[in-house]
Design a protein around this motif. Structure first.
Motif, short mmCIF file in Angstrom:
data_model
loop_
_atom_site.label_atom_id
_atom_site.label_comp_id
_atom_site.label_asym_id
_atom_site.label_seq_id
_atom_site.Cartn_x
_atom_site.Cartn_y
_atom_site.Cartn_z
N SER A 105 57.75 44.36 39.46
CA SER A 105 58.06 44.27 38.04
C SER A 105 59.56 44.35 37.76
N GLY A 106 60.33 44.80 38.76
CA GLY A 106 61.77 44.95 38.58
C GLY A 106 62.17 46.33 38.10
N ASP A 107 61.18 47.23 37.86
CA ASP A 107 61.51 48.59 37.40
C ASP A 107 62.31 49.35 38.45
N THR A 108 61.97 49.16 39.74
CA THR A 108 62.76 49.77 40.81
C THR A 108 63.96 48.86 41.06
N GLN A 109 65.14 49.40 40.79
CA GLN A 109 66.35 48.59 40.90
C GLN A 109 66.98 48.65 42.29
N ILE A 110 66.82 49.79 42.97
CA ILE A 110 67.31 49.93 44.34
C ILE A 110 66.15 50.44 45.19
N LEU A 111 65.74 49.64 46.18
CA LEU A 111 64.63 50.03 47.07
C LEU A 111 65.19 50.32 48.45
N ILE A 112 64.94 51.54 48.93
CA ILE A 112 65.42 51.98 50.24
C ILE A 112 64.23 52.09 51.18
N GLY A 113 64.37 51.63 52.40
CA GLY A 113 63.25 51.73 53.33
C GLY A 113 63.59 51.27 54.73
N THR A 114 62.57 51.30 55.56
CA THR A 114 62.70 50.85 56.96
C THR A 114 62.16 49.43 57.06
N ASN A 115 61.54 49.11 58.18
CA ASN A 115 60.94 47.77 58.35
C ASN A 115 59.89 47.49 57.30
N ALA A 116 59.40 48.52 56.64
CA ALA A 116 58.38 48.34 55.61
C ALA A 116 58.86 47.39 54.51
N LEU A 117 60.16 47.25 54.34
CA LEU A 117 60.69 46.38 53.29
C LEU A 117 60.37 44.91 53.53
N ILE A 118 60.09 44.54 54.77
CA ILE A 118 59.81 43.12 55.05
C ILE A 118 58.35 42.89 55.40
N GLN A 119 57.50 43.88 55.11
CA GLN A 119 56.08 43.71 55.37
C GLN A 119 55.43 42.87 54.27
N LYS A 120 54.25 42.36 54.58
CA LYS A 120 53.50 41.55 53.62
C LYS A 120 53.21 42.37 52.36
N GLY A 121 53.38 41.74 51.21
CA GLY A 121 53.07 42.41 49.95
C GLY A 121 54.28 42.94 49.22
N VAL A 122 55.45 42.96 49.88
CA VAL A 122 56.67 43.42 49.21
C VAL A 122 57.32 42.21 48.53
N GLU A 123 57.34 42.23 47.20
CA GLU A 123 57.89 41.11 46.45
C GLU A 123 58.85 41.62 45.38
N PHE A 124 60.09 41.17 45.47
CA PHE A 124 61.10 41.56 44.49
C PHE A 124 61.08 40.59 43.31
N LYS A 125 61.38 41.12 42.15
CA LYS A 125 61.47 40.26 40.97
C LYS A 125 62.81 39.53 40.95
N ASN A 126 63.88 40.25 41.36
CA ASN A 126 65.21 39.66 41.22
C ASN A 126 66.14 40.29 42.25
N LEU A 127 65.93 39.95 43.52
CA LEU A 127 66.71 40.55 44.60
C LEU A 127 68.09 39.90 44.66
N ASN A 128 69.11 40.68 44.32
CA ASN A 128 70.48 40.17 44.28
C ASN A 128 71.34 40.60 45.46
N LEU A 129 70.96 41.73 46.09
CA LEU A 129 71.81 42.30 47.14
C LEU A 129 70.95 42.90 48.23
N VAL A 130 71.30 42.61 49.47
CA VAL A 130 70.65 43.21 50.64
C VAL A 130 71.70 44.01 51.39
N ILE A 131 71.40 45.28 51.67
CA ILE A 131 72.31 46.15 52.43
C ILE A 131 71.59 46.57 53.71
N LEU A 132 72.20 46.32 54.84
CA LEU A 132 71.64 46.72 56.13
C LEU A 132 72.52 47.81 56.72
N ASP A 133 71.95 49.00 56.89
CA ASP A 133 72.71 50.12 57.46
C ASP A 133 72.47 50.16 58.96
N GLU A 134 73.52 50.19 59.74
CA GLU A 134 73.45 50.09 61.19
C GLU A 134 72.69 48.82 61.56
#
Length: 713
Positions: A370-399
């Motif tokens: 829905s876009g209510d979560t503006q910053i989503l932090i996570g592990t590999n779970a971020l690229i699992q099936k079912g994760v859909e962003f409304k308006n992903l503008n920035l990707v940050i990869l730590d290490e």
């Protein structure tokens, strides 16, 4: 010759050998032809039998006078003896447990033998010499394959010897030489490289060491050239993509910086400005932020995420461990929630949102969609099936080097949305593993580089000491005193269980006995046994905790929470705490089996302490001092240590050639700064005149093949 045909189609290689070759990464004819020797044995100078010396390796040529086979039943051994004669004398050659040689060698056969002259009970003989029959007694080196020349020694695997590889590869070289050169003529002439046909012959069966070196340099350049072409083309493609421009809100950023409980360094301000400026363009930013351990990369990333959130977009922050994800969630929530930014966390076992607390996975996904979560932090779970962003503008990869290439590309390309023509998100990669700039242009050639080369003020230098076995008791007493004054300590071990793995046979030139008693000096410390020892024998009065990767997520989080709350005095852990853990009260980092780790990893561990006001210490427990450990005493800078690590271990070990996927020869050549620069200049020159490589169809086909096999985004 079609280099792309699979080895299964090559009738000279049996199915058993095909399976073994795959263990070496040899799947096609190209892989076989490009399986280069790791070294050469020089048997080019032939010695008269009369001049042979005991203990020295030599190459002789002569005629077999007699052959016999002896069986030693008690020892289950066969010995094939042959008497070989030349114009100056004769000598015996002995081969052990190779009974087939008795029928291979016949009286009167001309042979060339290469081996060491041994002596036993006064009898001299060539022990297990390399051998081959001589077709033409007066022939040149081309008549020899296993002796009588510079003989290639290849990387091997079980059941695949260098002798077998020489037998298979040499007949192919004549056909391979007819293949069109993959390097453009202009490049060959500009840098005076050998042609492909000459180089492929000289790298496998060289006429001299000089010719072999020239061939290796040509192929090293070739591999680097294709890496550069691939990453530069990727950069050009990105420049043609569209991204949502994130406007720079100066008032917002100033207000955030002023709200921080500390002052930013000039380096943090500079890199934050570079990133914000990139994000303000209608093309996707693609930046690598390098900074030493503790230099403050996270706050720079937070500034970028705040800008994205306040412009109406979402940010995904992907980290390698759940522990680090939870830590980021806490710090992002603490500093950004006052600005009305909604933070979420999505891991295998943890789902939460800053305004709702713990939520179900479905609820967390709905908030993202829905876009209510503006910053989503996570592990590999971020690229699992079912994760859909409304308006992903920035990707940050730590290490970011810790993620597989597919994981990075999947998140960066925003696979979660099915909408066509969706703008590409901006990409910010971060790493605390500094590498020299020229090498970074190869490894991360499609990224713009930003460097935080300044540490926050007030940081005290971490005192580093090597603790040898005789110093262990004193080190334990020192740890006890420090904890008694209110500090905490980490103890790092290389493994979880004592029974996992085996001691390394060789390290820094020192041999280990693989049958050594595991309780002895050569034993590799393991978390579980060290936890038992410290809690029951060494520090029974202290509160000892344990942390490792096999623990459940809730157990790991509980262990970290206790450490943060000061309820644990010593946390015994594996390298799971290497990245990003921030415990200001931890003042001692003790690393067991420190010789087992690379310099970059040791420096990462050391960076977990020294974050508070107290003097901190790094204790390197080892059975002996190594070059790496001494470098830890000498250098505090991650960049200096990276240079030293490159010198000691080579680029393949430092950057992880298996994870990165680059060819071995290219990895080894990363240390050759001039060759790297030449390959990049050549690739730029080609692409400037032919961006789509339409006039270089062979180059385009080769890059397609290369990119499919190498881990390039």
């Amino acid at each position: 010759m079609n280099l792309e045909i699979p080895i299964e189609n090559f009738t000279r290689i049996s199915s058993a050998y095909q399976t073994r070759l795959k263990n070496l990464g040899i799947l096609t004819m190209r892989d076989l032809i490009y399986h280069f020797p790791s070294r050469y044995q020089d048997f080019s100078a032939r010695t008269n039998i009369a001049d042979l010396e005991v203990g020295k390796t030599a190459c002789i040529q002569g005629e077999i006078q007699s052959v016999k086979m002896v069986r030693i039943w008690k020892r289950h051994m066969t010995i094939v003896d042959a008497i070989v004669k030349d114009g100056t004398g004769q000598v015996k050659a002995a081969w052990f447990n190779q009974p087939y040689l008795a029928s291979t060698f016949k009286k009167g056969t001309m042979v060339c033998l290469a081996g060491k002259l041994a002596e036993k009970r006064g009898a001299k003989y060539l022990s297990n010499p390399m051998y081959e029959k001589v077709r033409d007694a007066g022939g040149g080196e081309d008549d020899y394959t296993h002796t009588g020349r510079l003989v290639p020694v290849y990387p091997e695997t079980a059941g695949v010897t260098s002798r077998w590889l020489r037998y298979i590869i040499k007949p192919l070289l004549g056909q391979a030489a007819k293949i069109a050169d993959p390097l453009p003529r202009t490049v060959l002439e500009a840098y005076d490289f050998m042609s492909f046909g000459e180089a492929i012959k000289q790298i496998h069966f060289p006429d001299s060491e000089e010719e072999a070196a020239m061939a290796r340099k040509r192929f090293a350049f070739e591999e680097l050239f294709f890496i550069q072409l691939a990453v530069l083309r990727q950069r050009m493609r990105l420049n043609r993509e569209t991204a949502r421009a994130i406007p720079f809100d100066e008032k917002l950023i100033k207000k955030f910086v002023q709200s921080l409980p500390f002052s930013l360094t000039d380096a943090q301000r500079k890199t934050a400005w570079q990133i914000l400026k990139d994000m303000g363009k209608p093309h996707p930013a693609n930046r690598l932020l390098q900074g030493d351990v503790g230099s403050g990369k996270t706050i720079v990333a937070m500034i970028a995420a705040l800008a994205a959130a306040k412009s109406g977009g979402q940010t995904a922050v992907m980290v390698p461990t759940e522990i680090l994800a939870n830590q980021h969630y806490e710090s992002f929530s603490k500093l950004l929630s006052p600005f009305g930014v909604e933070i979420g966390i999505l891991c295998a076992k943890t789902c939460a949102a800053s305004s709702y607390g713990k939520v179900s996975k479905k609820a967390a996904l709905d908030l993202v969609k829905s876009g209510d979560t503006q910053i989503l932090i996570g592990t590999n779970a971020l690229i699992q099936k079912g994760v859909e962003f409304k308006n992903l503008n920035l990707v940050i990869l730590d290490e970011q080097h810790r993620f597989g290439i597919d994981q990075r590309a999947t998140l960066a390309k925003n696979r979660q949305t099915k909408k066509e023509n969706r703008p590409v998100p901006h990409l910010l990669s971060m790493t605390a593993t500094p590498i020299p700039r020229t090498l970074a242009l190869t490894v991360y050639g499609d990224l713009d580089l930003s460097l935080i080369d300044q540490m926050p003020s007030g940081r005290k230098k971490i005192e580093t000491k090597i603790i040898l076995p005789d110093d262990r008791a004193g080190a334990y007493e020192f740890i006890r005193r420090e904890i008694g004054s209110g500090q905490q300590a980490f103890v790092i071990c290389p493994r979880i269980d004592p029974e996992e793995g085996q001691p390394e046979i060789k390290r820094d030139g020192i041999l280990f006995d693989p049958k050594a008693d595991w309780s002895g000096a050569n034993a590799v410390k393991a978390v579980k046994e060290e936890y038992e020892k410290l809690s029951k024998e060494i520090f029974p009065e202290l509160r000892i905790g344990m942390l490792h990767g096999k623990m459940k997520a809730a157990e790991k989080q509980e262990a970290m929470d206790k450490m943060k709350a000061g309820k644990t005095d010593i946390l015994v852990s594996t390298s799971v705490i290497e990245v990003g853990i921030d415990i200001p009260n931890a003042a001692i980092m003790a690393i067991e089996g420190s010789h087992k780790f690379g310099l970059a990893q040791l420096h990462q561990f050391r960076g977990r302490v020294g974050r508070g006001e107290h003097q901190s210490y790094c204790l390197l427990f080892s059975d002996y001092p190594t070059r790496r450990l001494n470098a830890m005493l000498k250098f505090d800078s991650g960049f200096q240590l990276a240079e030293k690590d490159l010198e000691i271990r080579g680029p393949g070990e430092v950057f992880g050639s298996q994870q990165w996927g680059a060819p071995d020869l290219a990895m080894a050549s990363l240390a050759d700064v001039f060759l790297v620069e030449k390959s990049r200049a050549a690739a730029k020159g080609i692409l400037q005149n032919d961006p789509d490589l339409s006039r270089h169809p062979q180059l385009r086909a080769r890059i397609t093949h290369f990119s499919a096999r190498a881990h390039l985004e």
